[in-house]
Design a protein around this motif. Structure first.
Motif, PDB file in Angstrom:
ATOM      1  N   PHE A 134       0.804  -1.226   0.000  1.00  0.00           N
ATOM      2  CA  PHE A 134       0.000   0.000   0.000  1.00  0.00           C
ATOM      3  C   PHE A 134       0.832   1.270   0.000  1.00  0.00           C
ATOM      4  O   PHE A 134       0.298   2.363   0.081  1.00  0.00           O
ATOM      5  CB  PHE A 134      -1.002   0.036   1.172  1.00  0.00           C
ATOM      6  CG  PHE A 134      -1.988  -1.095   1.113  1.00  0.00           C
ATOM      7  CD1 PHE A 134      -2.991  -1.099   0.161  1.00  0.00           C
ATOM      8  CD2 PHE A 134      -1.896  -2.166   1.978  1.00  0.00           C
ATOM      9  CE1 PHE A 134      -3.892  -2.136   0.082  1.00  0.00           C
ATOM     10  CE2 PHE A 134      -2.790  -3.216   1.906  1.00  0.00           C
ATOM     11  CZ  PHE A 134      -3.780  -3.195   0.964  1.00  0.00           C
ATOM     12  N   GLN A 135       2.155   1.153  -0.068  1.00  0.00           N
ATOM     13  CA  GLN A 135       2.968   2.358  -0.179  1.00  0.00           C
ATOM     14  C   GLN A 135       2.586   3.079  -1.469  1.00  0.00           C
ATOM     15  O   GLN A 135       2.500   2.464  -2.529  1.00  0.00           O
ATOM     16  CB  GLN A 135       4.436   1.965  -0.210  1.00  0.00           C
ATOM     17  CG  GLN A 135       5.345   3.158  -0.015  1.00  0.00           C
ATOM     18  CD  GLN A 135       6.795   2.726   0.040  1.00  0.00           C
ATOM     19  OE1 GLN A 135       7.136   1.779   0.712  1.00  0.00           O
ATOM     20  NE2 GLN A 135       7.636   3.417  -0.682  1.00  0.00           N
ATOM     21  N   GLY A 136       2.346   4.379  -1.354  1.00  0.00           N
ATOM     22  CA  GLY A 136       1.973   5.160  -2.527  1.00  0.00           C
ATOM     23  C   GLY A 136       0.478   5.238  -2.752  1.00  0.00           C
ATOM     24  O   GLY A 136       0.022   5.905  -3.678  1.00  0.00           O
ATOM     25  N   LEU A 137      -0.313   4.552  -1.908  1.00  0.00           N
ATOM     26  CA  LEU A 137      -1.774   4.569  -2.089  1.00  0.00           C
ATOM     27  C   LEU A 137      -2.335   5.947  -1.723  1.00  0.00           C
ATOM     28  O   LEU A 137      -2.096   6.426  -0.624  1.00  0.00           O
ATOM     29  CB  LEU A 137      -2.416   3.500  -1.203  1.00  0.00           C
ATOM     30  CG  LEU A 137      -3.933   3.375  -1.316  1.00  0.00           C
ATOM     31  CD1 LEU A 137      -4.309   2.691  -2.612  1.00  0.00           C
ATOM     32  CD2 LEU A 137      -4.496   2.610  -0.136  1.00  0.00           C
ATOM     33  N   PRO A 138      -3.049   6.599  -2.632  1.00  0.00           N
ATOM     34  CA  PRO A 138      -3.619   7.902  -2.287  1.00  0.00           C
ATOM     35  C   PRO A 138      -4.836   7.745  -1.381  1.00  0.00           C
ATOM     36  O   PRO A 138      -5.464   6.694  -1.361  1.00  0.00           O
ATOM     37  CB  PRO A 138      -4.029   8.470  -3.646  1.00  0.00           C
ATOM     38  CG  PRO A 138      -4.300   7.273  -4.475  1.00  0.00           C
ATOM     39  CD  PRO A 138      -3.384   6.179  -3.990  1.00  0.00           C
ATOM     40  N   ARG A 139      -5.145   8.822  -0.621  1.00  0.00           N
ATOM     41  CA  ARG A 139      -6.389   8.826   0.135  1.00  0.00           C
ATOM     42  C   ARG A 139      -7.544   8.953  -0.830  1.00  0.00           C
ATOM     43  O   ARG A 139      -7.388   9.516  -1.913  1.00  0.00           O
ATOM     44  CB  ARG A 139      -6.427  10.027   1.068  1.00  0.00           C
ATOM     45  CG  ARG A 139      -5.648   9.857   2.325  1.00  0.00           C
ATOM     46  CD  ARG A 139      -5.439  11.221   2.948  1.00  0.00           C
ATOM     47  NE  ARG A 139      -4.325  11.156   3.869  1.00  0.00           N
ATOM     48  CZ  ARG A 139      -4.491  10.988   5.175  1.00  0.00           C
ATOM     49  NH1 ARG A 139      -5.688  10.901   5.698  1.00  0.00           N
ATOM     50  NH2 ARG A 139      -3.439  10.913   5.955  1.00  0.00           N
ATOM     51  N   GLY A 140      -8.701   8.491  -0.397  1.00  0.00           N
ATOM     52  CA  GLY A 140      -9.879   8.639  -1.242  1.00  0.00           C
ATOM     53  C   GLY A 140     -10.896   7.600  -0.853  1.00  0.00           C
ATOM     54  O   GLY A 140     -10.653   6.768   0.028  1.00  0.00           O
ATOM     55  N   LYS A 141     -12.084   7.669  -1.493  1.00  0.00           N
ATOM     56  CA  LYS A 141     -13.102   6.683  -1.195  1.00  0.00           C
ATOM     57  C   LYS A 141     -14.082   6.547  -2.354  1.00  0.00           C
ATOM     58  O   LYS A 141     -14.203   7.458  -3.184  1.00  0.00           O
ATOM     59  CB  LYS A 141     -13.861   7.065   0.080  1.00  0.00           C
ATOM     60  CG  LYS A 141     -14.575   8.414   0.022  1.00  0.00           C
ATOM     61  CD  LYS A 141     -15.251   8.643   1.356  1.00  0.00           C
ATOM     62  CE  LYS A 141     -16.268   9.756   1.337  1.00  0.00           C
ATOM     63  NZ  LYS A 141     -15.767  11.092   1.134  1.00  0.00           N
ATOM     64  N   GLY A 142     -14.727   5.401  -2.388  1.00  0.00           N
ATOM     65  CA  GLY A 142     -15.738   5.176  -3.413  1.00  0.00           C
ATOM     66  C   GLY A 142     -16.593   3.991  -3.015  1.00  0.00           C
ATOM     67  O   GLY A 142     -16.101   3.049  -2.394  1.00  0.00           O
ATOM     68  N   THR A 143     -17.889   4.048  -3.361  1.00  0.00           N
ATOM     69  CA  THR A 143     -18.794   2.972  -2.994  1.00  0.00           C
ATOM     70  C   THR A 143     -19.056   2.062  -4.187  1.00  0.00           C
ATOM     71  O   THR A 143     -18.777   2.425  -5.335  1.00  0.00           O
ATOM     72  CB  THR A 143     -20.152   3.522  -2.510  1.00  0.00           C
ATOM     73  OG1 THR A 143     -20.762   4.217  -3.613  1.00  0.00           O
ATOM     74  CG2 THR A 143     -19.971   4.475  -1.347  1.00  0.00           C
ATOM     75  N   VAL A 144     -19.613   0.902  -3.873  1.00  0.00           N
ATOM     76  CA  VAL A 144     -19.980  -0.046  -4.924  1.00  0.00           C
ATOM     77  C   VAL A 144     -20.975   0.601  -5.888  1.00  0.00           C
ATOM     78  O   VAL A 144     -20.850   0.481  -7.107  1.00  0.00           O
ATOM     79  CB  VAL A 144     -20.576  -1.328  -4.297  1.00  0.00           C
ATOM     80  CG1 VAL A 144     -21.129  -2.248  -5.367  1.00  0.00           C
ATOM     81  CG2 VAL A 144     -19.534  -2.035  -3.445  1.00  0.00           C
ATOM     82  N   ALA A 145     -21.943   1.349  -5.340  1.00  0.00           N
ATOM     83  CA  ALA A 145     -22.975   1.961  -6.186  1.00  0.00           C
ATOM     84  C   ALA A 145     -22.373   3.005  -7.134  1.00  0.00           C
ATOM     85  O   ALA A 145     -22.718   3.060  -8.314  1.00  0.00           O
ATOM     86  CB  ALA A 145     -24.055   2.595  -5.313  1.00  0.00           C
ATOM     87  N   GLN A 146     -21.445   3.815  -6.610  1.00  0.00           N
ATOM     88  CA  GLN A 146     -20.781   4.792  -7.486  1.00  0.00           C
ATOM     89  C   GLN A 146     -19.976   4.069  -8.567  1.00  0.00           C
ATOM     90  O   GLN A 146     -19.952   4.480  -9.726  1.00  0.00           O
ATOM     91  CB  GLN A 146     -19.829   5.676  -6.670  1.00  0.00           C
ATOM     92  CG  GLN A 146     -20.538   6.659  -5.763  1.00  0.00           C
ATOM     93  CD  GLN A 146     -19.616   7.212  -4.678  1.00  0.00           C
ATOM     94  OE1 GLN A 146     -18.528   6.667  -4.427  1.00  0.00           O
ATOM     95  NE2 GLN A 146     -20.046   8.275  -4.031  1.00  0.00           N
ATOM     96  N   GLY A 147     -19.329   2.992  -8.151  1.00  0.00           N
ATOM     97  CA  GLY A 147     -18.521   2.231  -9.094  1.00  0.00           C
ATOM     98  C   GLY A 147     -19.361   1.635 -10.205  1.00  0.00           C
ATOM     99  O   GLY A 147     -18.931   1.566 -11.355  1.00  0.00           O
TER     100      GLY A 147
END
Lengths: 102, 342
Positions: free
Chosen positions: B46-59
């Motif tokens: 996970f080194q380099g992983l940006p912050r953020g979020k997303g749901t299954v429905a948005q996806g």
């Protein structure tokens, strides 16, 4: 125990496009495992209903693949209405799942 | 700033200084922004992983718009790429080994059967997808699309939100998380460099009496080079990677990059369409041949704009909402004219 189908239904210009992914082993009866034939076990009927009215039926046989994908279109559906898919297999087992037309 | 990133920056600046010392007036150190734009890798830890979020429905929305045309509504499609979803079981998620990988008779390997690390999926989607427009998804969109894929693979529930924290729990449910080995000694890891696990190839560095120039032992005769057409024009061209020109005479790609050819390249058309031959979509010459002397410019423009499927086989053409109408008209006219180089 059967797994749920995944169903997507979208309407465009009055035509509903329905896509279904079913979870089923679909054994042909031709396969041998550990020296013994695996008994045939497959979906032989699929029925799609929209507002209680049948819009599509299909008769399937052992030539259909495992975890079958089905796509069909019909006229007359609108967003927010329900579409229900039911399969029945040669063991008499059946499963119904529902989705909302988007 | 990550440790790796600092070290890299220091290295690049030092390298730049070194280059300037030895070759005065040539090059300059990379700026911090340049390095940052380039340094997008996300590692299995996970080194380099940006912050953020997303749901299954948005996806699901993004998937339907940008991914489903090639990968199928449920990630099951097998017509453009091998399937993403399938072949894994709840038992695999417990053991971390995909049982079907050990079977000789299992028909195909899907992405989720093979991928040991969820971070690698994030990295891959962010840098390479969608095929026609890589790196166009925002970090949150990548989280959302990945959440949707994980849901299709029954790894996360439908109401799941994937973010920089929950992705770590997902790693502990990846079906093939224990399926990767480094014991072959071909990759740094356990077993690397030990006596018992030497690679089965030998590549000793020459230290004395070494040959100064490579000697070409054999090559294709000129008349055979072009046996399959000009390979340069049949390659999917992304970035600086270009195929070998095999046509007789010199072919300078940059000379050909004017007008509609340039537009076709920049719009990503050439990622799927060859000029002469089919790549995954039909070659422009084939399109021109099929529709010669027919008034189809408007119909084809519509297919470019909205996408199409079935005319040239199962592989779908994705919609191109970013192209302007006059650009589409120019491209279609150029294609129907046989896609001349200039």
């Amino acid at each position: 125990m059967t797994s749920p189908m995944r169903i997507r239904a979208n309407v465009r210009d009055g035509v509903v496009d329905v896509r279904v992914l079913m979870a089923h082993e679909m054994e042909t009866g031709q396969r041998v495992e550990n020296g013994r034939p695996v008994p045939a076990w497959f979906i032989n009927e699929v029925v799609a209903t929209h507002n209680g009215k049948t819009v599509m039926t299909a008769q399937w046989g052992p030539a259909v693949s495992k975890n079958p994908y089905l796509q069909f279109r019909f006229r007359g559906g609108a967003a927010g209405e329900k579409i229900a898919i039911k399969w029945t297999d040669n063991r008499g087992e059946s499963r119904t799942d529902e989705a909302t037309i988007a | 700033m990550s440790k790796f990133f600092s070290a890299l920056l220091a290295l690049l600046i030092a390298g730049g200084a070194y280059a300037q010392e030895r070759f005065p007036g040539i090059g300059r150190p990379a700026t911090r922004a340049e390095v940052q734009a380039w340094d997008i890798d996300v590692r299995p830890d996970f080194q380099g992983l940006p912050r953020g979020k997303g749901t299954v429905a948005q996806g699901e929305e993004i998937w339907e718009a940008k991914c489903a045309s090639c990968h199928g509504t449920f990630g099951e499609a097998n017509h453009t790429f091998s399937p993403i979803v399938g072949g894994t079981t709840a038992r695999d998620m417990e053991t971390g080994r995909v049982a079907n990988l050990r079977r000789q008779d299992y028909p195909q390997r899907t992405t989720f059967m093979k991928a040991p690390s969820v971070a690698t999926l994030y990295d891959y989607i962010r840098r390479a997808m969608p095929w026609t427009n890589p790196k166009s998804l925002s970090d949150d969109e990548v989280y959302a699309v990945l959440a949707y894929m994980l849901n299709l693979a029954d790894i996360v529930p439908a109401e799941f939100e994937l973010n920089e924290r929950t992705i770590r729990d997902v790693q502990n449910r990846m079906p093939n998380r224990n399926g990767m080995t480094t014991d072959h000694a071909m990759w740094p890891g356990r077993g690397f460099g030990t006596e018992r696990n030497k690679p089965d190839t030998r590549g000793p560095a020459c230290m004395t009496d070494c040959r100064l120039e490579a000697r070409i032992a054999s090559s294709l005769p000129d008349h055979a080079r072009n046996a399959h057409g000009n390979l340069l024009l049949q390659n999917r061209v992304i970035g600086p990677v270009r195929g070998v020109p095999t046509a007789p005479g010199d072919f300078d790609f940059d000379d050909a990059e004017t007008g509609p050819m340039l537009l076709a390249r920049e719009s990503g058309c050439l990622a799927c369409h060859g000029v002469a031959q089919k790549i995954v979509g039909p070659g422009f010459a084939e399109v021109a041949l099929r529709y010669r002397n027919q008034d189809v410019a408007e119909a084809l423009a519509g297919r470019v704009r909205q996408g199409a499927q079935g005319v040239w086989g199962n592989v779908p053409m994705p919609p191109q909402p970013d192209l302007k109408d006059d650009e589409i008209r120019a491209l279609v006219g150029w294609i129907l004219a046989g896609a001349p180089e200039k």
